[in-house]
Motif scaffolding. Structure first.
Motif, PDB file in Angstrom:
ATOM      1  N   HIS A  89       0.815  -1.226   0.000  1.00 46.49           N
ATOM      2  CA  HIS A  89       0.000   0.000   0.000  1.00 46.49           C
ATOM      3  C   HIS A  89       0.846   1.272   0.000  1.00 46.49           C
ATOM      4  O   HIS A  89       0.310   2.369  -0.074  1.00 46.49           O
ATOM      5  N   ASP A  90       2.155   1.139   0.077  1.00 48.48           N
ATOM      6  CA  ASP A  90       3.041   2.314   0.055  1.00 48.48           C
ATOM      7  C   ASP A  90       3.457   2.579  -1.392  1.00 48.48           C
ATOM      8  O   ASP A  90       4.256   1.846  -1.967  1.00 48.48           O
ATOM      9  N   GLU A  91       2.921   3.652  -1.976  1.00 45.64           N
ATOM     10  CA  GLU A  91       3.158   3.915  -3.406  1.00 45.64           C
ATOM     11  C   GLU A  91       4.617   4.222  -3.732  1.00 45.64           C
ATOM     12  O   GLU A  91       5.034   4.140  -4.878  1.00 45.64           O
ATOM     13  N   SER A  92       5.424   4.602  -2.723  1.00 48.60           N
ATOM     14  CA  SER A  92       6.838   4.834  -3.039  1.00 48.60           C
ATOM     15  C   SER A  92       7.673   3.574  -2.997  1.00 48.60           C
ATOM     16  O   SER A  92       8.864   3.626  -3.301  1.00 48.60           O
ATOM     17  N   PHE A 126       8.131   6.015   7.330  1.00 51.29           N
ATOM     18  CA  PHE A 126       6.851   5.795   7.998  1.00 51.29           C
ATOM     19  C   PHE A 126       6.855   4.487   8.780  1.00 51.29           C
ATOM     20  O   PHE A 126       5.808   4.018   9.210  1.00 51.29           O
ATOM     21  N   TYR A 127       8.024   3.913   8.956  1.00 50.38           N
ATOM     22  CA  TYR A 127       8.101   2.584   9.567  1.00 50.38           C
ATOM     23  C   TYR A 127       8.863   2.630  10.878  1.00 50.38           C
ATOM     24  O   TYR A 127       9.487   3.626  11.216  1.00 50.38           O
ATOM     25  N   CYS A 171      12.975  -1.462   4.068  1.00 54.23           N
ATOM     26  CA  CYS A 171      13.016  -1.079   5.479  1.00 54.23           C
ATOM     27  C   CYS A 171      13.342  -2.294   6.339  1.00 54.23           C
ATOM     28  O   CYS A 171      13.246  -3.441   5.892  1.00 54.23           O
ATOM     29  N   THR A 172      13.738  -2.021   7.573  1.00 49.99           N
ATOM     30  CA  THR A 172      14.125  -3.122   8.455  1.00 49.99           C
ATOM     31  C   THR A 172      12.899  -3.725   9.139  1.00 49.99           C
ATOM     32  O   THR A 172      12.924  -4.884   9.537  1.00 49.99           O
ATOM     33  N   ASP A 173      11.826  -2.936   9.286  1.00 54.46           N
ATOM     34  CA  ASP A 173      10.616  -3.416   9.967  1.00 54.46           C
ATOM     35  C   ASP A 173       9.398  -2.785   9.291  1.00 54.46           C
ATOM     36  O   ASP A 173       9.115  -1.605   9.511  1.00 54.46           O
ATOM     37  N   PRO A 174       8.708  -3.549   8.454  1.00 57.21           N
ATOM     38  CA  PRO A 174       7.612  -2.963   7.665  1.00 57.21           C
ATOM     39  C   PRO A 174       6.370  -2.571   8.465  1.00 57.21           C
ATOM     40  O   PRO A 174       5.428  -2.050   7.900  1.00 57.21           O
ATOM     41  N   ARG A 175       6.397  -2.797   9.782  1.00 54.75           N
ATOM     42  CA  ARG A 175       5.217  -2.380  10.563  1.00 54.75           C
ATOM     43  C   ARG A 175       5.264  -0.870  10.758  1.00 54.75           C
ATOM     44  O   ARG A 175       6.320  -0.279  10.857  1.00 54.75           O
ATOM     45  N   ASN A 176       4.095  -0.248  10.824  1.00 48.80           N
ATOM     46  CA  ASN A 176       4.081   1.169  11.184  1.00 48.80           C
ATOM     47  C   ASN A 176       2.947   1.427  12.162  1.00 48.80           C
ATOM     48  O   ASN A 176       2.040   0.628  12.317  1.00 48.80           O
ATOM     49  N   SER A 177       3.024   2.579  12.821  1.00 45.39           N
ATOM     50  CA  SER A 177       1.974   2.946  13.760  1.00 45.39           C
ATOM     51  C   SER A 177       0.842   3.606  12.977  1.00 45.39           C
ATOM     52  O   SER A 177       1.021   4.003  11.835  1.00 45.39           O
ATOM     53  N   ALA A 178      -0.346   3.748  13.578  1.00 44.98           N
ATOM     54  CA  ALA A 178      -1.483   4.359  12.892  1.00 44.98           C
ATOM     55  C   ALA A 178      -1.137   5.785  12.460  1.00 44.98           C
ATOM     56  O   ALA A 178      -1.432   6.196  11.353  1.00 44.98           O
ATOM     57  N   GLN A 214       1.795   7.055  11.813  1.00 42.69           N
ATOM     58  CA  GLN A 214       2.740   7.009  10.692  1.00 42.69           C
ATOM     59  C   GLN A 214       2.011   6.642   9.400  1.00 42.69           C
ATOM     60  O   GLN A 214       2.322   7.136   8.338  1.00 42.69           O
ATOM     61  N   GLY A 215       1.000   5.749   9.502  1.00 39.00           N
ATOM     62  CA  GLY A 215       0.246   5.320   8.320  1.00 39.00           C
ATOM     63  C   GLY A 215      -0.513   6.474   7.697  1.00 39.00           C
ATOM     64  O   GLY A 215      -0.549   6.638   6.479  1.00 39.00           O
ATOM     65  N   ILE A 216      -1.107   7.318   8.530  1.00 38.53           N
ATOM     66  CA  ILE A 216      -1.854   8.482   8.021  1.00 38.53           C
ATOM     67  C   ILE A 216      -0.880   9.445   7.345  1.00 38.53           C
ATOM     68  O   ILE A 216      -1.126   9.929   6.245  1.00 38.53           O
ATOM     69  N   ALA A 217       0.256   9.677   7.972  1.00 39.34           N
ATOM     70  CA  ALA A 217       1.252  10.584   7.389  1.00 39.34           C
ATOM     71  C   ALA A 217       1.698  10.066   6.025  1.00 39.34           C
ATOM     72  O   ALA A 217       1.856  10.839   5.083  1.00 39.34           O
ATOM     73  N   ARG A 218       1.872   8.752   5.895  1.00 34.90           N
ATOM     74  CA  ARG A 218       2.301   8.192   4.615  1.00 34.90           C
ATOM     75  C   ARG A 218       1.257   8.434   3.530  1.00 34.90           C
ATOM     76  O   ARG A 218       1.585   8.798   2.407  1.00 34.90           O
ATOM     77  N   ARG A 219      -0.028   8.262   3.891  1.00 31.58           N
ATOM     78  CA  ARG A 219      -1.064   8.456   2.877  1.00 31.58           C
ATOM     79  C   ARG A 219      -1.121   9.907   2.409  1.00 31.58           C
ATOM     80  O   ARG A 219      -1.295  10.173   1.231  1.00 31.58           O
TER      81      ARG A 219
END
Ligand SMILES: O=C(O)CCC(=O)C(=O)O
Ligand SMILES: [Fe+2]
Length: 222
Positions: free
Chosen positions: A96-99, A121-122, A194-201, A203-208
């Motif tokens: 879902h990360d367009e970059s 964002f991760y 990235c080293t850990d593909p999990r992100n916080s909520a 961070q997810g909003i900022a990425r979008r």
């Protein structure tokens, strides 16, 4: 997949959070990818006249129209290579990360990207990987667009000839691309790991929000 060069040779130092390796792909693999990118650009043009002015072809489009690029991005060889260079185990960033995997093209005089950090964002570290596909000036040499990075307070120029791998920690290394001139063309395949593909909520909003700016309105290009 012909990516033998990816698995051999010693890794350059990553002390400055930036490293390059020339002629990263076997000629045949490189030519195949370049052909895919050119075909994609033609298709994009016929669908979206706005793309004539340069811009970004996002991951979702590449997954549909350039599966070979996405297969390389996901290949163990690419992840292993970036891990070897950075000295830490990395993975592709999420679908879902367009970059995650995109193609940037600079074709209109003045196309450039101003000084920026690539947002991470991760949870762990985040790396940007570039492989220029085309970089041509009117006389046949490289275009005048230059990738610049701040290194110890100084502006360093990183040449971006076709088939050079450039790996850097974009969230820590400020960088920009200077404007392209008339009659020049530069097309760059850009990927993130990235080293850990999990992100916080949050961070997810900022990425979008950032994806909308970069891929929707091209705000970084103006
Ligand atoms: O076109 C380039 O060389 C760099 C583009 C960039 O800043 C990026 O992909 O993060
Ligand atoms: Fe960047």
């Amino acid at each position: 997949m012909q990516t033998q060069r990816l698995d051999t040779g010693s890794a350059p130092t990553f002390e400055s959070r930036l490293a390059v390796i020339d002629a990263i792909l076997e000629d045949k693999a490189f030519e195949k990818i370049r052909g895919d990118v050119e075909a994609l650009v033609d298709t994009e043009r016929s669908y979206l006249p706005a793309h004539k002015k340069g811009g970004t072809v996002a991951y979702s489009t590449l997954r549909e129209r350039a599966p070979n690029l996405v297969a390389h991005y996901h290949s163990g060889a690419f992840s292993r290579l970036v891990s070897r260079i950075t000295g830490i185990a990395v993975h592709p960033t999420p679908l879902h990360d367009e970059s995650s995997c995109s193609v940037l093209f600079y074709e209109k005089p003045g196309d450039h990207i101003g000084w920026h950090y690539d947002h991470n964002f991760y949870r762990g570290r985040h790396f940007t990987v570039l492989i220029p596909m085309v970089n041509r000036g009117p006389a046949g040499g490289l275009s005048s667009a230059r990738l610049m990075a701040k290194q110890r307070g100084r502006d360093m120029e990183i040449a971006t000839p076709p088939n050079r791998l450039i790996v850097f920690e974009g969230a820590k290394v400020r960088h920009r691309v200077t404007p392209i001139a008339e009659g020049e063309r530069r097309v760059v395949w850009s990927m993130t790991y990235c080293t850990d593909p999990r992100n916080s909520a949050v961070q997810g909003i900022a990425r979008r929000v950032k994806d909308t700016a970069f891929f929707g309105w091209r705000s970084l290009w103006t």
